[in-house]
Design an enzyme around this catalytic site. Sequence first.
Site, PDB file in Angstrom:
ATOM      1  N   ALA A  66       0.851  -1.193   0.000  1.00 51.88           N
ATOM      2  CA  ALA A  66       0.000   0.000   0.000  1.00 51.88           C
ATOM      3  C   ALA A  66       0.882   1.237   0.000  1.00 51.88           C
ATOM      4  O   ALA A  66       2.050   1.193   0.381  1.00 51.88           O
ATOM      5  CB  ALA A  66      -0.909  -0.010   1.221  1.00 51.88           C
ATOM      6  N   GLY A 112      -0.532  -5.264   1.122  1.00 47.68           N
ATOM      7  CA  GLY A 112      -1.813  -5.181   0.422  1.00 47.68           C
ATOM      8  C   GLY A 112      -1.794  -5.891  -0.915  1.00 47.68           C
ATOM      9  O   GLY A 112      -2.839  -6.329  -1.408  1.00 47.68           O
ATOM     10  N   GLU A 115      -2.466  -9.458  -0.124  1.00 47.77           N
ATOM     11  CA  GLU A 115      -3.877  -9.524   0.274  1.00 47.77           C
ATOM     12  C   GLU A 115      -4.781  -9.464  -0.959  1.00 47.77           C
ATOM     13  O   GLU A 115      -5.806 -10.154  -1.021  1.00 47.77           O
ATOM     14  CB  GLU A 115      -4.201  -8.379   1.237  1.00 47.77           C
ATOM     15  N   GLU A 135       3.690  -6.056   7.385  1.00 50.00           N
ATOM     16  CA  GLU A 135       3.072  -4.936   8.100  1.00 50.00           C
ATOM     17  C   GLU A 135       3.623  -4.712   9.509  1.00 50.00           C
ATOM     18  O   GLU A 135       3.681  -3.572   9.977  1.00 50.00           O
ATOM     19  CB  GLU A 135       1.548  -5.134   8.169  1.00 50.00           C
TER      20      GLU A 135
END
Length: 260
Positions: A66, A112, A115, A135
């Site tokens: 991200a 992300g 994900e 993360e």
Amino acid sequence: MVYQQIIAEVKENIFYITINREQKLNALNKEVLTELAHAIKFATQSDEIRGVLLTGAGEKAFVAGADISEFQNYSLAEGKELAKVGQTNVFDAIENCPKPVVAAINGFALGGGLELAMACHIRIASENAKLGLPEVTLGLIPGYGGTQRLTQLVGKGRAIEMITTADMITAEKAYRIGLVNEVVPQAELISKAEEILNKIKQRAPLAIASAIKAVNSSLKNNVNGFDIEIEEFAKCFQTEDFKEGVGAFLEKRKAVFKGE
């Protein structure tokens, strides 16, 4: 909608979505997520589309994570809204899309990005791909379903190890632990994803949508997956595709499904 951050086009009933931020390693920002949400909604509603191929521009990254600069100063409430909106509009929308979504993982799939790949129904990785959820190195945890989907795919022990160590794993290890379906050379990545989607295109679209819904229900605590399967199985009997499929089988010919 005119897309600025993704490239989206339909070719021969396959919807190609390419996250087009190569210089930023295709990192997810608000604009990318908004455009992805729109594209997935379009795929869900379009009768022309039989499957979706999702990838990143270039050969270095599928999605490297991200865009951290966008949320570095967020409060608790803002962080919660960021995760909730993203999960609902993009990641859950992909998982619940009635058209099979294949992730072609070309390079880094981190945070992300991993994900996003895990929300897809099928994952094909290039040999140079590296996957991970880093993360915790930022004082965060995965917020787009990563803790849930990784556990579903590889089991509790491996999921906790990957998340708490923040280690990247190779494509080959990802294959061994069930995180990706196949690993192929970079040059063959898109063609392998297309091969799978072209096979799916020949099957009954409404039955495929029912199958996705039934499989997804097996992972939901608030529903009985067996009951959903029975309902979806029964619904197939009232479709023209069912009549066509059975007729073709009995007549020893190839079925032509129309999604009706």
